[in-house]
Design a protein around this motif. Structure first.
Motif, mmCIF file in Angstrom:
data_model
loop_
_atom_site.group_PDB
_atom_site.id
_atom_site.type_symbol
_atom_site.label_atom_id
_atom_site.label_comp_id
_atom_site.label_asym_id
_atom_site.label_seq_id
_atom_site.Cartn_x
_atom_site.Cartn_y
_atom_site.Cartn_z
ATOM 1 N N HIS A 221 0.855 -1.185 0.000
ATOM 2 C CA HIS A 221 0.000 0.000 0.000
ATOM 3 C C HIS A 221 0.894 1.240 0.000
ATOM 4 O O HIS A 221 2.005 1.219 0.540
ATOM 5 N N VAL A 222 0.397 2.316 -0.590
ATOM 6 C CA VAL A 222 1.105 3.600 -0.619
ATOM 7 C C VAL A 222 0.386 4.561 0.317
ATOM 8 O O VAL A 222 -0.853 4.602 0.358
ATOM 9 N N VAL A 223 1.157 5.326 1.070
ATOM 10 C CA VAL A 223 0.603 6.384 1.916
ATOM 11 C C VAL A 223 1.163 7.711 1.430
ATOM 12 O O VAL A 223 2.380 7.874 1.297
ATOM 13 N N SER A 224 0.267 8.658 1.157
ATOM 14 C CA SER A 224 0.652 9.959 0.632
ATOM 15 C C SER A 224 -0.093 11.046 1.385
ATOM 16 O O SER A 224 -1.213 10.829 1.873
ATOM 17 N N ARG A 225 0.482 12.204 1.454
ATOM 18 C CA ARG A 225 -0.217 13.326 2.079
ATOM 19 C C ARG A 225 -1.328 13.851 1.178
ATOM 20 O O ARG A 225 -2.248 14.507 1.638
ATOM 21 N N GLY A 226 -1.241 13.575 -0.121
ATOM 22 C CA GLY A 226 -2.279 14.043 -1.031
ATOM 23 C C GLY A 226 -2.172 15.514 -1.339
ATOM 24 O O GLY A 226 -3.156 16.255 -1.251
ATOM 25 N N HIS A 227 -0.965 15.947 -1.734
ATOM 26 C CA HIS A 227 -0.734 17.369 -1.995
ATOM 27 C C HIS A 227 -1.707 17.883 -3.054
ATOM 28 O O HIS A 227 -1.916 17.269 -4.085
ATOM 29 N N GLY A 228 -2.318 19.026 -2.760
ATOM 30 C CA GLY A 228 -3.269 19.626 -3.691
ATOM 31 C C GLY A 228 -4.704 19.230 -3.423
ATOM 32 O O GLY A 228 -5.628 19.802 -4.009
ATOM 33 N N GLY A 229 -4.920 18.241 -2.526
ATOM 34 C CA GLY A 229 -6.266 17.803 -2.191
ATOM 35 C C GLY A 229 -6.703 18.346 -0.838
ATOM 36 O O GLY A 229 -5.894 18.830 -0.050
ATOM 37 N N THR A 230 -7.981 18.240 -0.552
ATOM 38 C CA THR A 230 -8.541 18.753 0.701
ATOM 39 C C THR A 230 -8.716 17.671 1.757
ATOM 40 O O THR A 230 -8.938 17.984 2.921
ATOM 41 N N GLU A 231 -8.621 16.410 1.367
ATOM 42 C CA GLU A 231 -8.889 15.298 2.275
ATOM 43 C C GLU A 231 -7.799 15.178 3.343
ATOM 44 O O GLU A 231 -6.610 15.203 3.031
ATOM 45 N N LYS A 232 -8.224 15.061 4.600
ATOM 46 C CA LYS A 232 -7.281 14.896 5.705
ATOM 47 C C LYS A 232 -6.993 13.424 5.976
ATOM 48 O O LYS A 232 -5.915 13.077 6.437
ATOM 49 N N GLY A 233 -7.985 12.560 5.734
ATOM 50 C CA GLY A 233 -7.803 11.130 5.864
ATOM 51 C C GLY A 233 -7.678 10.645 7.292
ATOM 52 O O GLY A 233 -7.951 11.384 8.240
ATOM 53 N N PRO A 234 -7.249 9.369 7.417
ATOM 54 C CA PRO A 234 -6.853 8.455 6.336
ATOM 55 C C PRO A 234 -8.045 8.037 5.462
ATOM 56 O O PRO A 234 -9.103 7.706 5.988
ATOM 57 N N LEU A 235 -7.833 8.056 4.183
ATOM 58 C CA LEU A 235 -8.846 7.663 3.212
ATOM 59 C C LEU A 235 -8.187 6.841 2.117
ATOM 60 O O LEU A 235 -7.178 7.260 1.550
ATOM 61 N N ARG A 236 -8.757 5.687 1.828
ATOM 62 C CA ARG A 236 -8.265 4.884 0.715
ATOM 63 C C ARG A 236 -8.823 5.478 -0.580
ATOM 64 O O ARG A 236 -10.032 5.665 -0.722
ATOM 65 N N VAL A 237 -7.948 5.754 -1.530
ATOM 66 C CA VAL A 237 -8.326 6.471 -2.745
ATOM 67 C C VAL A 237 -9.066 5.547 -3.711
ATOM 68 O O VAL A 237 -8.584 4.456 -4.028
ATOM 69 N N ASP A 238 -10.210 6.009 -4.162
ATOM 70 C CA ASP A 238 -10.964 5.350 -5.231
ATOM 71 C C ASP A 238 -11.018 6.321 -6.402
ATOM 72 O O ASP A 238 -11.742 7.319 -6.351
ATOM 73 N N PRO A 239 -10.237 6.077 -7.468
ATOM 74 C CA PRO A 239 -10.189 7.036 -8.586
ATOM 75 C C PRO A 239 -11.544 7.285 -9.234
ATOM 76 O O PRO A 239 -11.755 8.330 -9.846
ATOM 77 N N MET A 240 -12.471 6.330 -9.095
ATOM 78 C CA MET A 240 -13.787 6.497 -9.699
ATOM 79 C C MET A 240 -14.681 7.420 -8.862
ATOM 80 O O MET A 240 -15.633 7.998 -9.373
ATOM 81 N N ARG A 241 -14.357 7.571 -7.582
ATOM 82 C CA ARG A 241 -15.217 8.350 -6.690
ATOM 83 C C ARG A 241 -14.550 9.614 -6.156
ATOM 84 O O ARG A 241 -15.236 10.572 -5.796
ATOM 85 N N HIS A 242 -13.228 9.609 -6.099
ATOM 86 C CA HIS A 242 -12.534 10.716 -5.441
ATOM 87 C C HIS A 242 -11.804 11.581 -6.465
ATOM 88 O O HIS A 242 -10.813 11.136 -7.062
ATOM 89 N N PRO A 243 -12.245 12.804 -6.680
ATOM 90 C CA PRO A 243 -11.569 13.686 -7.638
ATOM 91 C C PRO A 243 -10.233 14.174 -7.087
ATOM 92 O O PRO A 243 -9.978 14.123 -5.876
#
Length: 333
Positions: A79-101
């Motif tokens: 699994h990869v863990v990223s801060r998600g630069h440029g996104g608003t999500e604080k998480g932890p959230l598993r990314v679903d490309p179909m649901r998460h812009p």
């Protein structure tokens, strides 16, 4: 980092860099103080950190993807863990490309999620714990080298072979998040990315490193696409967009216009309308990077071609040795 790095960061130290040097020294002290916090948390999985010393793009995302595929090739759940630069999500959230812009999770996690499970988390330790709870045997920490939350079992510092570590000074006097010597004292491997001539230039500038060095390059993944003669309006919002333009030209495309955007720049309706209008006026096809494509609205995505690239490590022996030590019994398939 958003925006483009100042040119003076990558030249000989001039008056501006000299004037800003005290601020750079203060930045370095602040980084060192943050990294001295501890102890770092350990989780029930091996943690491999892919980071850099520079602010901005050095090739971390292709490195994470290559490492993820290499570990999966050993039969590991990664699994990869990223801060998600440029996104608003604080998480932890598993990314679903179909649901998460990308506006929510960031463009890089959205891109990496096509290759394996990715979590975005402001608190990287919480992200790693979530990954382990979901079954991860290995966690790749994307851009967490200056984060003191987690203990690393393997740390890889990625550098652009052409840019190197610039003028060797810290932000804002230069491109560094911390001094080279301090950063490499915590690293296990250095990976420099670029063609042979830039690798040679890096060696000339930094001939002796305290840790083993890997070299690699980004290769175009053609997938049957013939770029020769294609009139292209190329646009990119990455750390060094000129590298993308050069790669596209090397594939034979005729770049009639190249638009360098800020790193992670959002695609506003106004910007997309302008790009589409200009491409029609020029009789050119819109072309961008995989990372930029991850930020495009679904309704616009079909109007743009993507030039995908993958990391090719020249001699991975030093990396394979360390992975074998971390994961005994998990041989390459």
């Amino acid at each position: 980092m958003s925006g483009q790095a100042p040119d003076f960061w990558f030249r000989r130290r001039g008056p501006l860099a000299t004037a800003l040097r005290p601020l750079g020294a203060a930045y370095a002290r602040a980084t060192a103080k943050r990294l001295a916090q501890g102890p770092r948390e350990r989780v029930a999985a091996k943690v491999i950190c892919v980071g850099n010393l520079n602010a901005g793009g050095t090739g971390k995302t292709p490195t994470v993807i290559a490492l993820l595929q290499k570990l999966e090739g050993r039969g590991l759940r990664v699994h990869v863990v990223s801060r998600g630069h440029g996104g608003t999500e604080k998480g932890p959230l598993r990314v679903d490309p179909m649901r998460h812009p990308a506006e929510r999770v960031g463009d890089e996690p959205r891109l990496m999620a096509a290759f394996g499970p990715v979590w975005v988390a402001d608190d990287r330790a919480a992200g790693a714990r979530a990954a382990v709870a979901a079954g991860a045997q290995a966690v790749i920490l994307d851009d967490g080298f200056q984060d003191p939350a987690l203990a690393h079992d393997l740390s890889i510092v990625v550098a652009d072979a052409a840019k190197g570590w610039g003028n060797g000074l810290c932000i804002p006097a230069g491109p560094l998040r911390e001094p080279v010597a301090a950063g490499l004292s915590r690293a296990d491997l250095v990976l420099t990315i670029g063609p042979p001539q830039t690798q040679q230039a890096f060696t000339a500038r930094w001939p002796s490193l305290p840790v083993p060095r890997l070299t690699g390059r980004l290769e175009t993944l053609r997938m049957g696409m013939d770029w020769k003669g294609l009139r292209a309006l190329a646009f990119a919002g990455i750390g060094h967009p000129e590298k993308f333009f050069a790669s596209l030209a090397a594939e034979g495309a005729e770049i009639v216009r190249a638009e360098a955007l800020a790193d992670h720049q959002p695609f506003s309706p106004r910007l997309l309308t302008r790009l589409e209008t200009e491409s029609k006026m020029l009789g050119a096809q819109l072309v961008t990077t995989e990372k930029d494509a991850a930020r495009l609205p679904n309704a616009f995505r079909g109007k743009v071609l993507v030039l995908p690239v993958r990391l090719k490590i020249d001699d991975p022996a030093a990396l394979d040795e360390r992975l074998a030590a971390l994961f005994p019994g998990k041989a390459r398939r």
